[in-house]
Design an enzyme around this catalytic site. Structure first.
Site, mmCIF file in Angstrom:
data_model
loop_
_atom_site.group_PDB
_atom_site.id
_atom_site.type_symbol
_atom_site.label_atom_id
_atom_site.label_comp_id
_atom_site.label_asym_id
_atom_site.label_seq_id
_atom_site.Cartn_x
_atom_site.Cartn_y
_atom_site.Cartn_z
ATOM 1 N N ARG A 220 -19.407 16.983 -15.659
ATOM 2 C CA ARG A 220 -19.088 17.204 -14.244
ATOM 3 C C ARG A 220 -18.503 15.918 -13.658
ATOM 4 O O ARG A 220 -18.921 14.811 -14.018
ATOM 5 C CB ARG A 220 -20.363 17.557 -13.465
ATOM 6 N N HIS A 268 -9.908 20.944 -16.220
ATOM 7 C CA HIS A 268 -11.169 21.667 -16.449
ATOM 8 C C HIS A 268 -10.936 22.864 -17.393
ATOM 9 O O HIS A 268 -11.174 24.023 -17.013
ATOM 10 C CB HIS A 268 -11.781 22.127 -15.116
HETATM 11 C C1 GLV Z 1 -17.945 25.073 -16.968
HETATM 12 O O1 GLV Z 1 -17.732 24.003 -16.511
HETATM 13 C C2 GLV Z 1 -19.237 25.681 -17.113
HETATM 14 O O2 GLV Z 1 -20.237 25.182 -16.580
HETATM 15 O O3 GLV Z 1 -19.289 26.724 -17.788
#
Ligand code: GLV
Length: 305
Positions: A220, A268
């Site tokens: 994160r 991401h």
């Molecule tokens: C992605 O970041 C997840 O938590 O699946």
């Protein structure tokens, strides 16, 4: 009784379609379309608007659409009695392991560097067997990545809050963090985001790594103190970083990470849940809830993962 899908910023259509395919009788609604709040007992959620769950008096379960649950647990108005579940999916672990391996190979063999260079300038490269990789976080994803790296011939260490054992991996826990860091060439963050792990990737930690180590953050954005990374890359304490997650996503256009040639940004994409793969476990937990049975993959709310 109904199911509510809440995913601002993520298209809910495939989720709804799979839920209805795999459980034809399910009464599924999509937030914020019109629905009866009293009927909702099961919510499937990704980054819900803060505070909404207190308006659902009969809500029993909030199921995360992903492996992470910080987007749920960080809501201060979450009703106490509601259970939170997360996704545990083999494909997510495979995708994460493949992605991390790709970033490591890119770094060892200077691939992005050469792609971006307009000069014929061979650069010295590193070999797998000489590379020591450390993984912070040995949960489902972290231990999957560690296993993949061991199989590929890397020297692998892992650090977790509580003591863990894994074949081929030198493991450290809690207060052994400095020992874990001191010989690493590459540090990978796969920690859950909690009050304890927020801002853990800081100058203080980077200075405990050997000079020139490389950082990969696929957990994160809030784990990282961004200015500390920029400073440590500028001084050469870190040779660079591969970042897939950010405090603010999408990463703002004017953010200095974009223009730093030693910081590699991806949007991401390390490991994205495929509704087809994970809806069966959501349906199974829905059925368990209706039968009053114990749920699978429940999050310990006091720990935050
Ligand atoms: C992605 O970041 C997840 O938590 O699946």
């Amino acid at each position: 009784m109904s199911v509510l899908v809440i995913s601002p910023g993520r298209d809910p259509e495939a989720w709804v379609r799979e839920l209805k395919n795999q459980h034809p009788g399910m009464d599924v609604h999509v937030y914020p379309e019109d629905h009866d709040k009293e009927e909702v007992e099961y919510a499937i959620s990704w980054k819900h608007p803060r505070g909404i769950f207190k308006n659902y008096p009969n809500l029993k379960v909030i199921a995360s659409m992903g492996a992470g649950v910080d987007h749920i647990t960080s809501d201060p108005e979450l009703p106490e009695h509601v259970k939170i579940t997360r996704i545990v999916d083999e494909q997510l672990t495979i995708d994460m392991s493949d992605f991390v391996l790709a970033l490591i190979m890119d770094h060892l063999r200077n691939i992005s560097y050469h792609y971006c260079s307009s000069e014929w300038e061979p650069k010295k490269y590193m070999r797998i067997q000489d590379t020591h990789v450390g993984i912070m976080g040995l949960g489902t994803l972290g231990s999957g990545v560690a296993g993949k790296l061991v199989k590929n011939g890397f020297k692998v260490s892992g650090w977790a809050n509580s003591a863990k054992e894994q074949e081929g991996v030198t493991t450290y826990s809690g207060g052994d963090l400095d020992d874990f860091l001191e010989e690493l060439d590459i540090l990978i963050c796969l920690l859950p985001l909690t009050g304890e792990t927020e801002n853990i990737l800081s100058r203080n930690l980077f200075e405990k790594l050997p000079k020139g180590a490389y950082l990969i953050n696929v957990a994160r954005g809030e784990h990282l103190v961004e200015q500390d990374l920029l400073d440590c890359v500028n001084t050469g304490q870190l040779s660079g970083a591969g970042l897939d997650v950010f405090r603010k996503e999408p990463l703002p256009e004017e953010h200095p990470f974009w223009s730093n040639p030693r910081i590699h940004v991806t949007p991401h994409i390390a490991s994205v849940t495929d509704p087809k793969h994970v809806v069966p476990q959501l349906v199974e937990n829905y059925e368990r809830m209706t039968e009053g049975e114990e749920l699978k993959n429940v999050v310990a709310r006091e720990k935050g993962y």
